[in-house]
Scaffold this active site. Structure first.
Site, PDB file in Angstrom:
ATOM      1  CG  HIS A  15      -2.031   0.940   1.219  1.00  0.00           C
ATOM      2  ND1 HIS A  15      -2.220   1.853   0.210  1.00  0.00           N
ATOM      3  CD2 HIS A  15      -3.018   1.163   2.115  1.00  0.00           C
ATOM      4  CE1 HIS A  15      -3.277   2.583   0.492  1.00  0.00           C
ATOM      5  NE2 HIS A  15      -3.777   2.192   1.638  1.00  0.00           N
ATOM      6  CG  HIS A  75      -3.043   2.566  -9.674  1.00  0.00           C
ATOM      7  ND1 HIS A  75      -4.365   2.408  -9.368  1.00  0.00           N
ATOM      8  CD2 HIS A  75      -2.471   3.194  -8.613  1.00  0.00           C
ATOM      9  CE1 HIS A  75      -4.591   2.931  -8.178  1.00  0.00           C
ATOM     10  NE2 HIS A  75      -3.460   3.407  -7.701  1.00  0.00           N
ATOM     11  CG  ASP A  85       3.812   5.213  -4.671  1.00  0.00           C
ATOM     12  OD1 ASP A  85       3.812   6.107  -3.815  1.00  0.00           O
ATOM     13  OD2 ASP A  85       3.022   4.260  -4.676  1.00  0.00           O
TER      14      ASP A  85
HETATM   15  C1  LIG Z   1       0.168  -1.669  -8.824  1.00  0.00           C
HETATM   16  C2  LIG Z   1       0.090  -3.128  -9.236  1.00  0.00           C
HETATM   17  C3  LIG Z   1       0.232  -3.996  -7.964  1.00  0.00           C
HETATM   18  C4  LIG Z   1      -1.260  -3.377  -9.911  1.00  0.00           C
HETATM   19  O1  LIG Z   1      -1.389  -4.743 -10.088  1.00  0.00           O
HETATM   20  P1  LIG Z   1      -2.624  -5.437 -10.828  1.00  0.00           P
HETATM   21  O2  LIG Z   1      -3.725  -4.483 -11.054  1.00  0.00           O
HETATM   22  O3  LIG Z   1      -2.935  -6.652 -10.039  1.00  0.00           O
HETATM   23  O4  LIG Z   1      -2.015  -5.762 -12.257  1.00  0.00           O
HETATM   24  P2  LIG Z   1      -1.303  -7.115 -12.682  1.00  0.00           P
HETATM   25  O5  LIG Z   1      -0.243  -7.467 -11.695  1.00  0.00           O
HETATM   26  O6  LIG Z   1      -2.358  -8.127 -12.974  1.00  0.00           O
HETATM   27  O7  LIG Z   1      -0.590  -6.671 -14.031  1.00  0.00           O
HETATM   28  C5  LIG Z   1      -1.129  -6.806 -15.337  1.00  0.00           C
HETATM   29  C6  LIG Z   1       0.015  -7.112 -16.316  1.00  0.00           C
HETATM   30  O8  LIG Z   1       0.966  -6.032 -16.301  1.00  0.00           O
HETATM   31  C7  LIG Z   1       2.229  -6.478 -15.806  1.00  0.00           C
HETATM   32  N1  LIG Z   1       2.702  -5.467 -14.872  1.00  0.00           N
HETATM   33  C8  LIG Z   1       1.953  -4.767 -13.969  1.00  0.00           C
HETATM   34  N2  LIG Z   1       2.709  -3.861 -13.336  1.00  0.00           N
HETATM   35  C9  LIG Z   1       3.955  -4.000 -13.832  1.00  0.00           C
HETATM   36  C10 LIG Z   1       5.161  -3.342 -13.552  1.00  0.00           C
HETATM   37  N3  LIG Z   1       5.212  -2.372 -12.658  1.00  0.00           N
HETATM   38  N4  LIG Z   1       6.265  -3.719 -14.235  1.00  0.00           N
HETATM   39  C11 LIG Z   1       6.187  -4.701 -15.162  1.00  0.00           C
HETATM   40  N5  LIG Z   1       5.072  -5.358 -15.481  1.00  0.00           N
HETATM   41  C12 LIG Z   1       3.961  -5.013 -14.810  1.00  0.00           C
HETATM   42  C13 LIG Z   1       1.956  -7.784 -15.103  1.00  0.00           C
HETATM   43  O9  LIG Z   1       3.102  -8.624 -15.130  1.00  0.00           O
HETATM   44  C14 LIG Z   1       0.838  -8.332 -15.942  1.00  0.00           C
HETATM   45  O10 LIG Z   1       1.379  -8.837 -17.140  1.00  0.00           O
HETATM   46  P3  LIG Z   1       0.790 -10.181 -17.812  1.00  0.00           P
HETATM   47  O11 LIG Z   1      -0.604  -9.803 -18.245  1.00  0.00           O
HETATM   48  O12 LIG Z   1       1.709 -10.448 -18.936  1.00  0.00           O
HETATM   49  O13 LIG Z   1       0.816 -11.223 -16.736  1.00  0.00           O
HETATM   50  C15 LIG Z   1       1.213  -3.467 -10.251  1.00  0.00           C
HETATM   51  O14 LIG Z   1       1.077  -2.682 -11.404  1.00  0.00           O
HETATM   52  C16 LIG Z   1       2.610  -3.286  -9.630  1.00  0.00           C
HETATM   53  O15 LIG Z   1       3.120  -4.213  -8.994  1.00  0.00           O
HETATM   54  N6  LIG Z   1       3.255  -2.114  -9.853  1.00  0.00           N
HETATM   55  C17 LIG Z   1       4.549  -1.835  -9.267  1.00  0.00           C
HETATM   56  C18 LIG Z   1       4.389  -1.462  -7.802  1.00  0.00           C
HETATM   57  C19 LIG Z   1       3.824  -0.098  -7.612  1.00  0.00           C
HETATM   58  O16 LIG Z   1       4.252   0.874  -8.226  1.00  0.00           O
HETATM   59  N7  LIG Z   1       2.833  -0.001  -6.684  1.00  0.00           N
HETATM   60  C20 LIG Z   1       2.249   1.283  -6.331  1.00  0.00           C
HETATM   61  C21 LIG Z   1       0.838   1.373  -6.744  1.00  0.00           C
HETATM   62  S1  LIG Z   1       0.212   2.983  -6.356  1.00  0.00           S
END
Ligand SMILES: CC(C)(COP(=O)(O)OP(=O)(O)OC[C@H]1O[C@@H](n2cnc3c(N)ncnc32)[C@H](O)[C@@H]1OP(=O)(O)O)[C@@H](O)C(=O)NCCC(=O)NCCS
Length: 429
Positions: A267, A306, A362
Protein backbone atom coordinates in the site's frame (compact mmCIF):
# COMPACT_ATOMS: atom_id res chain seq x y z
CA UNK A 1 -34.93 -1.97 -20.99
CA UNK A 2 -35.51 -3.41 -17.53
CA UNK A 3 -33.06 -2.62 -14.75
CA UNK A 4 -32.75 -6.15 -13.52
CA UNK A 5 -30.72 -9.31 -13.92
CA UNK A 6 -32.29 -12.66 -14.70
CA UNK A 7 -30.34 -15.50 -13.14
CA UNK A 8 -30.97 -19.14 -14.04
CA UNK A 9 -29.69 -21.63 -11.50
CA UNK A 10 -28.68 -24.66 -13.57
CA UNK A 11 -28.66 -26.85 -10.46
CA UNK A 12 -32.42 -26.45 -10.07
CA UNK A 13 -33.55 -24.92 -13.35
CA UNK A 14 -35.15 -22.09 -11.40
CA UNK A 15 -34.96 -18.44 -12.56
CA UNK A 16 -34.65 -15.38 -10.35
CA UNK A 17 -34.93 -11.70 -11.09
CA UNK A 18 -32.51 -9.45 -9.24
CA UNK A 19 -32.90 -5.64 -9.40
CA UNK A 20 -30.01 -3.53 -10.69
CA UNK A 21 -29.51 -0.06 -9.15
CA UNK A 22 -26.57 2.28 -9.80
CA UNK A 23 -24.88 -0.40 -11.93
CA UNK A 24 -24.86 -2.92 -9.08
CA UNK A 25 -26.92 -5.76 -7.68
CA UNK A 26 -27.26 -6.34 -3.95
CA UNK A 27 -25.18 -9.37 -2.96
CA UNK A 28 -27.86 -10.15 -0.35
CA UNK A 29 -30.41 -10.59 -3.18
CA UNK A 30 -28.45 -13.62 -4.36
CA UNK A 31 -29.09 -15.23 -0.97
CA UNK A 32 -32.55 -16.32 -2.20
CA UNK A 33 -30.87 -18.64 -4.75
CA UNK A 34 -30.83 -22.04 -3.03
CA UNK A 35 -30.93 -25.70 -3.98
CA UNK A 36 -33.42 -26.44 -1.20
CA UNK A 37 -35.17 -24.80 1.75
CA UNK A 38 -32.41 -25.72 4.22
CA UNK A 39 -29.51 -25.18 1.80
CA UNK A 40 -27.33 -22.07 2.16
CA UNK A 41 -28.07 -19.17 -0.17
CA UNK A 42 -25.70 -18.38 -3.03
CA UNK A 43 -22.76 -16.27 -1.87
CA UNK A 44 -20.29 -14.09 -3.75
CA UNK A 45 -16.59 -15.03 -3.47
CA UNK A 46 -14.43 -11.93 -3.87
CA UNK A 47 -11.03 -11.95 -2.13
CA UNK A 48 -9.55 -8.45 -2.18
CA UNK A 49 -12.99 -6.97 -3.02
CA UNK A 50 -12.01 -6.61 -6.67
CA UNK A 51 -15.64 -6.27 -7.78
CA UNK A 52 -17.59 -5.52 -4.63
CA UNK A 53 -18.88 -2.07 -3.71
CA UNK A 54 -18.85 -1.84 0.10
CA UNK A 55 -20.61 1.53 0.40
CA UNK A 56 -22.21 4.47 -1.34
CA UNK A 57 -19.85 7.41 -1.15
CA UNK A 58 -19.84 11.01 -2.34
CA UNK A 59 -16.27 11.80 -1.27
CA UNK A 60 -13.98 10.85 -4.16
CA UNK A 61 -14.56 9.95 -7.80
CA UNK A 62 -12.01 8.00 -9.85
CA UNK A 63 -12.21 7.01 -13.51
CA UNK A 64 -9.12 4.83 -13.91
CA UNK A 65 -9.42 4.42 -17.69
CA UNK A 66 -9.54 8.15 -18.28
CA UNK A 67 -7.09 9.07 -15.50
CA UNK A 68 -9.62 11.21 -13.59
CA UNK A 69 -9.50 11.90 -9.85
CA UNK A 70 -11.94 14.31 -8.19
CA UNK A 71 -12.55 15.19 -4.53
CA UNK A 72 -16.21 16.11 -3.98
CA UNK A 73 -16.41 16.73 -7.74
CA UNK A 74 -13.39 19.04 -8.03
CA UNK A 75 -10.58 17.78 -10.35
CA UNK A 76 -7.33 17.06 -8.50
CA UNK A 77 -5.36 19.19 -10.98
CA UNK A 78 -7.32 22.32 -10.01
CA UNK A 79 -7.09 21.63 -6.30
CA UNK A 80 -3.34 20.99 -6.49
CA UNK A 81 -2.79 24.20 -8.41
CA UNK A 82 -5.15 26.59 -6.68
CA UNK A 83 -6.07 25.26 -3.24
CA UNK A 84 -4.29 24.50 0.03
CA UNK A 85 -4.21 21.29 2.05
CA UNK A 86 -6.40 22.66 4.83
CA UNK A 87 -8.97 23.95 2.33
CA UNK A 88 -9.00 20.53 0.66
CA UNK A 89 -9.37 18.92 4.10
CA UNK A 90 -12.40 21.16 4.75
CA UNK A 91 -13.84 20.22 1.36
CA UNK A 92 -13.41 16.49 1.98
CA UNK A 93 -14.90 16.60 5.47
CA UNK A 94 -17.78 19.03 4.83
CA UNK A 95 -18.55 18.20 1.21
CA UNK A 96 -18.27 21.77 -0.06
CA UNK A 97 -15.78 24.59 -0.24
CA UNK A 98 -15.67 26.95 2.77
CA UNK A 99 -16.72 30.58 2.82
CA UNK A 100 -13.94 32.92 3.96
CA UNK A 101 -15.34 32.89 7.50
CA UNK A 102 -15.68 29.09 7.60
CA UNK A 103 -12.14 28.72 6.30
CA UNK A 104 -10.68 31.08 8.87
CA UNK A 105 -12.48 29.31 11.72
CA UNK A 106 -11.32 25.92 10.39
CA UNK A 107 -7.66 27.00 10.13
CA UNK A 108 -7.86 28.57 13.60
CA UNK A 109 -9.35 25.40 15.11
CA UNK A 110 -6.75 23.11 13.50
CA UNK A 111 -3.88 25.43 14.45
CA UNK A 112 -4.90 25.56 18.09
CA UNK A 113 -5.19 21.79 18.46
CA UNK A 114 -1.68 20.95 17.26
CA UNK A 115 -0.32 20.43 20.79
CA UNK A 116 -0.63 17.01 22.41
CA UNK A 117 -0.89 16.08 26.09
CA UNK A 118 2.57 15.92 27.71
CA UNK A 119 2.00 12.27 28.60
CA UNK A 120 1.82 11.47 24.88
CA UNK A 121 5.34 12.82 24.63
CA UNK A 122 6.46 10.67 27.58
CA UNK A 123 5.19 7.44 26.12
CA UNK A 124 6.58 8.24 22.67
CA UNK A 125 9.96 8.69 24.35
CA UNK A 126 9.58 5.14 25.66
CA UNK A 127 9.89 3.60 22.19
CA UNK A 128 13.17 1.92 21.29
CA UNK A 129 15.75 4.23 19.67
CA UNK A 130 15.27 2.53 16.28
CA UNK A 131 11.45 2.29 16.33
CA UNK A 132 9.85 2.61 12.89
CA UNK A 133 8.05 5.99 12.76
CA UNK A 134 4.92 4.38 11.27
CA UNK A 135 4.70 1.99 14.22
CA UNK A 136 5.06 4.97 16.56
CA UNK A 137 2.40 6.95 14.67
CA UNK A 138 -0.05 4.04 14.65
CA UNK A 139 0.39 3.44 18.37
CA UNK A 140 0.19 7.09 19.39
CA UNK A 141 -2.92 7.82 17.30
CA UNK A 142 -4.57 4.73 18.85
CA UNK A 143 -3.51 5.96 22.30
CA UNK A 144 -5.24 9.32 21.73
CA UNK A 145 -8.53 7.47 22.24
CA UNK A 146 -7.57 7.12 25.93
CA UNK A 147 -6.90 10.86 26.19
CA UNK A 148 -10.27 11.71 24.65
CA UNK A 149 -12.72 9.12 26.00
CA UNK A 150 -15.60 11.36 24.85
CA UNK A 151 -14.62 10.39 21.29
CA UNK A 152 -16.67 7.22 21.60
CA UNK A 153 -19.79 9.37 21.40
CA UNK A 154 -19.79 9.04 17.63
CA UNK A 155 -23.48 9.78 17.07
CA UNK A 156 -23.06 13.40 18.20
CA UNK A 157 -22.12 15.68 15.26
CA UNK A 158 -20.33 18.28 17.42
CA UNK A 159 -18.32 15.56 19.09
CA UNK A 160 -17.32 14.08 15.74
CA UNK A 161 -16.23 17.54 14.61
CA UNK A 162 -13.90 18.11 17.53
CA UNK A 163 -12.23 14.69 17.14
CA UNK A 164 -11.76 15.34 13.39
CA UNK A 165 -10.13 18.70 14.13
CA UNK A 166 -7.91 17.15 16.80
CA UNK A 167 -6.72 14.34 14.58
CA UNK A 168 -5.91 16.49 11.53
CA UNK A 169 -4.14 18.96 13.87
CA UNK A 170 -2.10 16.46 15.87
CA UNK A 171 -1.00 14.11 13.09
CA UNK A 172 1.97 16.31 12.00
CA UNK A 173 3.05 16.71 15.64
CA UNK A 174 3.08 12.94 16.18
CA UNK A 175 4.73 12.29 12.78
CA UNK A 176 7.46 14.88 13.39
CA UNK A 177 8.16 13.53 16.89
CA UNK A 178 8.47 9.99 15.54
CA UNK A 179 11.07 11.36 13.09
CA UNK A 180 13.01 13.25 15.80
CA UNK A 181 12.93 10.19 18.04
CA UNK A 182 14.89 8.09 15.54
CA UNK A 183 17.51 10.82 15.38
CA UNK A 184 17.83 11.24 19.13
CA UNK A 185 16.88 14.90 18.78
CA UNK A 186 14.59 16.79 21.19
CA UNK A 187 10.97 16.93 20.15
CA UNK A 188 9.97 20.37 18.84
CA UNK A 189 6.64 21.87 19.97
CA UNK A 190 4.23 23.28 17.38
CA UNK A 191 4.61 26.91 16.32
CA UNK A 192 1.10 28.26 15.92
CA UNK A 193 2.30 31.32 13.99
CA UNK A 194 3.14 29.07 11.06
CA UNK A 195 0.89 27.47 8.46
CA UNK A 196 0.00 23.77 8.82
CA UNK A 197 2.76 22.57 6.51
CA UNK A 198 5.39 25.15 7.54
CA UNK A 199 4.79 24.19 11.17
CA UNK A 200 5.30 20.51 10.28
CA UNK A 201 8.66 21.35 8.67
CA UNK A 202 9.59 23.38 11.76
CA UNK A 203 8.80 20.44 14.08
CA UNK A 204 10.90 18.20 11.85
CA UNK A 205 13.99 20.30 11.27
CA UNK A 206 14.24 23.12 13.85
CA UNK A 207 17.36 23.10 15.99
CA UNK A 208 18.62 26.03 18.08
CA UNK A 209 17.24 28.88 15.96
CA UNK A 210 14.42 30.80 17.62
CA UNK A 211 12.17 30.43 14.56
CA UNK A 212 12.40 27.90 11.76
CA UNK A 213 11.41 29.34 8.42
CA UNK A 214 11.32 26.85 5.58
CA UNK A 215 11.68 27.97 1.95
CA UNK A 216 8.17 28.83 0.70
CA UNK A 217 8.67 26.69 -2.41
CA UNK A 218 9.31 23.63 -0.23
CA UNK A 219 6.30 24.42 1.96
CA UNK A 220 4.10 24.67 -1.12
CA UNK A 221 5.49 21.46 -2.67
CA UNK A 222 4.80 19.48 0.51
CA UNK A 223 1.33 21.03 0.77
CA UNK A 224 0.63 19.86 -2.79
CA UNK A 225 1.85 16.35 -1.94
CA UNK A 226 -0.55 16.28 1.02
CA UNK A 227 -3.38 17.37 -1.31
CA UNK A 228 -2.55 14.59 -3.78
CA UNK A 229 -2.67 11.96 -1.02
CA UNK A 230 -5.74 13.31 0.78
CA UNK A 231 -8.18 10.64 -0.44
CA UNK A 232 -8.42 7.81 -2.94
CA UNK A 233 -11.85 6.27 -2.32
CA UNK A 234 -12.03 2.65 -1.10
CA UNK A 235 -8.33 1.74 -0.97
CA UNK A 236 -6.92 -0.74 1.56
CA UNK A 237 -6.40 1.70 4.45
CA UNK A 238 -9.74 3.48 3.94
CA UNK A 239 -11.43 0.11 3.88
CA UNK A 240 -9.64 -0.68 7.17
CA UNK A 241 -10.89 2.59 8.72
CA UNK A 242 -14.44 1.86 7.57
CA UNK A 243 -14.32 -1.78 8.61
CA UNK A 244 -13.04 -1.04 12.13
CA UNK A 245 -15.26 2.08 12.36
CA UNK A 246 -18.31 -0.05 11.53
CA UNK A 247 -18.04 -1.55 15.04
CA UNK A 248 -18.83 2.01 16.26
CA UNK A 249 -15.46 2.32 17.96
CA UNK A 250 -13.98 5.84 18.41
CA UNK A 251 -12.30 7.45 15.35
CA UNK A 252 -8.76 7.32 16.83
CA UNK A 253 -8.93 3.53 16.97
CA UNK A 254 -10.40 3.38 13.45
CA UNK A 255 -7.73 5.69 11.98
CA UNK A 256 -5.02 3.80 13.83
CA UNK A 257 -6.19 0.68 11.94
CA UNK A 258 -5.94 2.66 8.69
CA UNK A 259 -2.35 3.60 9.54
CA UNK A 260 -1.63 -0.09 10.12
CA UNK A 261 -2.94 -0.91 6.63
CA UNK A 262 -0.90 1.89 5.07
CA UNK A 263 2.24 0.59 6.81
CA UNK A 264 2.20 -2.50 4.53
CA UNK A 265 4.55 -2.52 1.51
CA UNK A 266 1.76 -3.20 -0.99
CA UNK A 267 0.00 0.00 0.00
CA UNK A 268 2.25 2.80 1.24
CA UNK A 269 5.69 1.46 0.51
CA UNK A 270 6.07 1.56 -3.28
CA UNK A 271 7.91 4.91 -3.48
CA UNK A 272 10.71 3.48 -1.36
CA UNK A 273 10.95 0.55 -3.77
CA UNK A 274 11.20 3.02 -6.67
CA UNK A 275 14.23 4.68 -5.08
CA UNK A 276 15.92 1.33 -4.49
CA UNK A 277 15.24 0.40 -8.12
CA UNK A 278 16.64 3.70 -9.47
CA UNK A 279 19.80 3.25 -7.39
CA UNK A 280 20.21 -0.27 -8.70
CA UNK A 281 19.85 0.88 -12.32
CA UNK A 282 22.54 3.44 -11.46
CA UNK A 283 23.00 5.13 -14.85
CA UNK A 284 21.19 5.75 -18.12
CA UNK A 285 23.34 3.22 -19.98
CA UNK A 286 21.93 0.38 -17.85
CA UNK A 287 18.29 1.22 -18.66
CA UNK A 288 17.85 -0.95 -21.81
CA UNK A 289 19.12 -4.07 -19.99
CA UNK A 290 16.91 -3.27 -16.99
CA UNK A 291 13.82 -2.82 -19.20
CA UNK A 292 14.60 -6.11 -20.91
CA UNK A 293 14.74 -7.77 -17.46
CA UNK A 294 11.29 -6.34 -16.67
CA UNK A 295 9.89 -7.59 -19.99
CA UNK A 296 11.37 -11.03 -19.38
CA UNK A 297 9.44 -11.10 -16.12
CA UNK A 298 12.53 -11.06 -13.90
CA UNK A 299 11.51 -7.87 -12.14
CA UNK A 300 8.93 -5.09 -12.03
CA UNK A 301 9.22 -1.50 -13.06
CA UNK A 302 8.30 -0.07 -9.66
CA UNK A 303 6.10 3.04 -9.70
CA UNK A 304 4.41 1.84 -12.89
CA UNK A 305 0.97 0.28 -13.19
CA UNK A 306 -2.06 0.59 -10.93
CA UNK A 307 -5.07 -1.53 -10.01
CA UNK A 308 -7.43 1.31 -10.94
CA UNK A 309 -5.55 3.65 -13.29
CA UNK A 310 -5.08 2.24 -16.78
CA UNK A 311 -3.86 5.64 -17.92
CA UNK A 312 -1.39 8.22 -16.62
CA UNK A 313 -2.11 8.58 -12.88
CA UNK A 314 -3.19 12.26 -12.70
CA UNK A 315 -1.23 12.65 -9.47
CA UNK A 316 2.00 11.57 -11.19
CA UNK A 317 1.76 14.48 -13.64
CA UNK A 318 1.41 16.97 -10.79
CA UNK A 319 4.23 15.42 -8.76
CA UNK A 320 6.54 15.56 -11.78
CA UNK A 321 6.02 19.32 -11.86
CA UNK A 322 6.53 19.60 -8.08
CA UNK A 323 9.92 17.85 -8.59
CA UNK A 324 11.13 20.85 -10.61
CA UNK A 325 10.09 23.30 -7.87
CA UNK A 326 11.75 21.29 -5.11
CA UNK A 327 14.97 20.63 -7.01
CA UNK A 328 15.23 24.36 -7.72
CA UNK A 329 15.78 24.77 -3.97
CA UNK A 330 17.63 21.56 -3.05
CA UNK A 331 19.61 20.88 -6.23
CA UNK A 332 18.72 18.08 -8.65
CA UNK A 333 18.67 14.50 -7.41
CA UNK A 334 20.80 12.60 -9.97
CA UNK A 335 18.24 9.76 -9.87
CA UNK A 336 15.73 12.11 -11.57
CA UNK A 337 17.52 11.77 -14.89
CA UNK A 338 17.31 7.97 -14.69
CA UNK A 339 13.63 8.14 -13.74
CA UNK A 340 12.79 10.44 -16.65
CA UNK A 341 14.64 8.26 -19.13
CA UNK A 342 13.00 5.10 -17.77
CA UNK A 343 9.59 6.74 -18.15
CA UNK A 344 10.35 7.87 -21.70
CA UNK A 345 11.50 4.41 -22.81
CA UNK A 346 8.67 2.57 -21.04
CA UNK A 347 5.96 4.82 -22.50
CA UNK A 348 7.18 4.00 -26.01
CA UNK A 349 7.67 0.28 -25.43
CA UNK A 350 4.97 -2.11 -26.65
CA UNK A 351 5.12 -4.24 -23.46
CA UNK A 352 4.03 -1.31 -21.28
CA UNK A 353 1.69 0.26 -23.87
CA UNK A 354 -0.19 -3.02 -24.39
CA UNK A 355 -0.66 -3.56 -20.65
CA UNK A 356 -1.61 0.08 -20.07
CA UNK A 357 1.22 0.58 -17.58
CA UNK A 358 1.81 4.25 -16.80
CA UNK A 359 3.69 6.04 -13.99
CA UNK A 360 1.70 6.11 -10.75
CA UNK A 361 1.87 8.55 -7.81
CA UNK A 362 4.89 6.75 -6.34
CA UNK A 363 7.17 7.03 -9.37
CA UNK A 364 8.35 10.55 -8.52
CA UNK A 365 7.21 11.13 -4.91
CA UNK A 366 10.18 9.26 -3.36
CA UNK A 367 12.59 11.53 -5.24
CA UNK A 368 10.94 14.59 -3.73
CA UNK A 369 10.90 13.15 -0.21
CA UNK A 370 14.56 12.28 -0.52
CA UNK A 371 15.31 15.86 -1.58
CA UNK A 372 13.72 16.98 1.72
CA UNK A 373 16.20 14.58 3.39
CA UNK A 374 13.52 12.29 4.73
CA UNK A 375 14.71 8.72 5.33
CA UNK A 376 12.56 6.13 3.47
CA UNK A 377 10.79 5.05 6.71
CA UNK A 378 9.26 8.54 6.86
CA UNK A 379 7.69 8.40 3.39
CA UNK A 380 4.63 6.51 4.63
CA UNK A 381 4.24 8.85 7.60
CA UNK A 382 3.94 11.75 5.12
CA UNK A 383 1.34 9.73 3.22
CA UNK A 384 -0.60 9.14 6.48
CA UNK A 385 -0.64 12.86 7.36
CA UNK A 386 -2.00 13.68 3.89
CA UNK A 387 -4.56 10.85 4.00
CA UNK A 388 -6.01 11.74 7.42
CA UNK A 389 -8.78 14.09 6.15
CA UNK A 390 -9.80 11.43 3.62
CA UNK A 391 -9.98 8.69 6.26
CA UNK A 392 -12.03 10.99 8.49
CA UNK A 393 -14.37 12.11 5.70
CA UNK A 394 -15.02 8.45 4.88
CA UNK A 395 -15.46 7.56 8.57
CA UNK A 396 -17.89 10.43 9.04
CA UNK A 397 -19.87 9.32 5.98
CA UNK A 398 -19.93 5.75 7.32
CA UNK A 399 -21.28 6.61 10.76
CA UNK A 400 -24.10 8.68 9.22
CA UNK A 401 -25.01 6.11 6.57
CA UNK A 402 -28.21 4.30 7.55
CA UNK A 403 -27.45 1.44 5.15
CA UNK A 404 -24.16 0.56 6.85
CA UNK A 405 -23.86 -2.42 9.16
CA UNK A 406 -20.95 -3.88 11.09
CA UNK A 407 -18.46 -5.25 8.52
CA UNK A 408 -18.69 -9.00 8.67
CA UNK A 409 -17.86 -10.85 5.44
CA UNK A 410 -18.88 -14.43 4.75
CA UNK A 411 -16.39 -17.23 4.22
CA UNK A 412 -16.28 -20.40 2.21
CA UNK A 413 -15.37 -22.97 4.82
CA UNK A 414 -12.76 -25.48 3.62
CA UNK A 415 -11.79 -27.19 6.90
CA UNK A 416 -12.74 -30.46 8.60
CA UNK A 417 -16.18 -31.07 10.20
CA UNK A 418 -17.65 -32.97 13.16
CA UNK A 419 -14.44 -34.68 14.27
CA UNK A 420 -14.49 -36.68 17.49
CA UNK A 421 -12.33 -34.99 20.17
CA UNK A 422 -9.99 -37.37 22.03
CA UNK A 423 -8.55 -35.88 25.24
CA UNK A 424 -4.75 -35.36 25.38
CA UNK A 425 -4.37 -37.98 28.12
CA UNK A 426 -5.74 -40.62 25.72
CA UNK A 427 -4.04 -39.32 22.54
CA UNK A 428 -0.61 -39.25 24.12
CA UNK A 429 -0.77 -42.53 26.05
C1 LIG B 1 0.17 -1.67 -8.82
C2 LIG B 1 0.09 -3.13 -9.24
C3 LIG B 1 0.23 -4.00 -7.96
C4 LIG B 1 -1.26 -3.38 -9.91
O1 LIG B 1 -1.39 -4.74 -10.09
P1 LIG B 1 -2.62 -5.44 -10.83
O2 LIG B 1 -3.72 -4.48 -11.05
O3 LIG B 1 -2.93 -6.65 -10.04
O4 LIG B 1 -2.02 -5.76 -12.26
P2 LIG B 1 -1.30 -7.11 -12.68
O5 LIG B 1 -0.24 -7.47 -11.70
O6 LIG B 1 -2.36 -8.13 -12.97
O7 LIG B 1 -0.59 -6.67 -14.03
C5 LIG B 1 -1.13 -6.81 -15.34
C6 LIG B 1 0.01 -7.11 -16.32
O8 LIG B 1 0.97 -6.03 -16.30
C7 LIG B 1 2.23 -6.48 -15.81
N1 LIG B 1 2.70 -5.47 -14.87
C8 LIG B 1 1.95 -4.77 -13.97
N2 LIG B 1 2.71 -3.86 -13.34
C9 LIG B 1 3.96 -4.00 -13.83
C10 LIG B 1 5.16 -3.34 -13.55
N3 LIG B 1 5.21 -2.37 -12.66
N4 LIG B 1 6.27 -3.72 -14.24
C11 LIG B 1 6.19 -4.70 -15.16
N5 LIG B 1 5.07 -5.36 -15.48
C12 LIG B 1 3.96 -5.01 -14.81
C13 LIG B 1 1.96 -7.78 -15.10
O9 LIG B 1 3.10 -8.62 -15.13
C14 LIG B 1 0.84 -8.33 -15.94
O10 LIG B 1 1.38 -8.84 -17.14
P3 LIG B 1 0.79 -10.18 -17.81
O11 LIG B 1 -0.60 -9.80 -18.25
O12 LIG B 1 1.71 -10.45 -18.94
O13 LIG B 1 0.82 -11.22 -16.74
C15 LIG B 1 1.21 -3.47 -10.25
O14 LIG B 1 1.08 -2.68 -11.40
C16 LIG B 1 2.61 -3.29 -9.63
O15 LIG B 1 3.12 -4.21 -8.99
N6 LIG B 1 3.26 -2.11 -9.85
C17 LIG B 1 4.55 -1.84 -9.27
C18 LIG B 1 4.39 -1.46 -7.80
C19 LIG B 1 3.82 -0.10 -7.61
O16 LIG B 1 4.25 0.87 -8.23
N7 LIG B 1 2.83 0.00 -6.68
C20 LIG B 1 2.25 1.28 -6.33
C21 LIG B 1 0.84 1.37 -6.74
S1 LIG B 1 0.21 2.98 -6.36
Amino acid sequence: MTDSLTVRDNRTGQEYEVPIADGAIKAADLGQIKTGDDAPGLAVYDPGFVNTASCRSSVTYIDGDKGILEYRGYPIEQLAEKSSFLEVAYLLIHGELPTREQYETWVHEITFHTFVHENVKSFMQGFRYDAHPMGMLMASVGALSTFYPDARNISDAQNRHIQIVRMIAKMPTLGAWAFRHAQGKPYVYPDNDLSYTANFLSMLFKMSESKFEADERLVRALDVLFILHADHEQNCSTNAVRSVGSSQVDPYSAVSAGIGALYGPLHGGANEAVLRMLRRVGSKENIPAFIQGVKDGNERLMGFGHRVYKNYDPRATIIKKACDDVFEVTGVNPLLEIAQELEKIALEDEYFVKRKLYPNVDFYSGLIYEAFQFPPEMFTVLFAIGRTPGWLAQWSELVQDKEQKIARPKQIYTGARTLEFVPASERWS
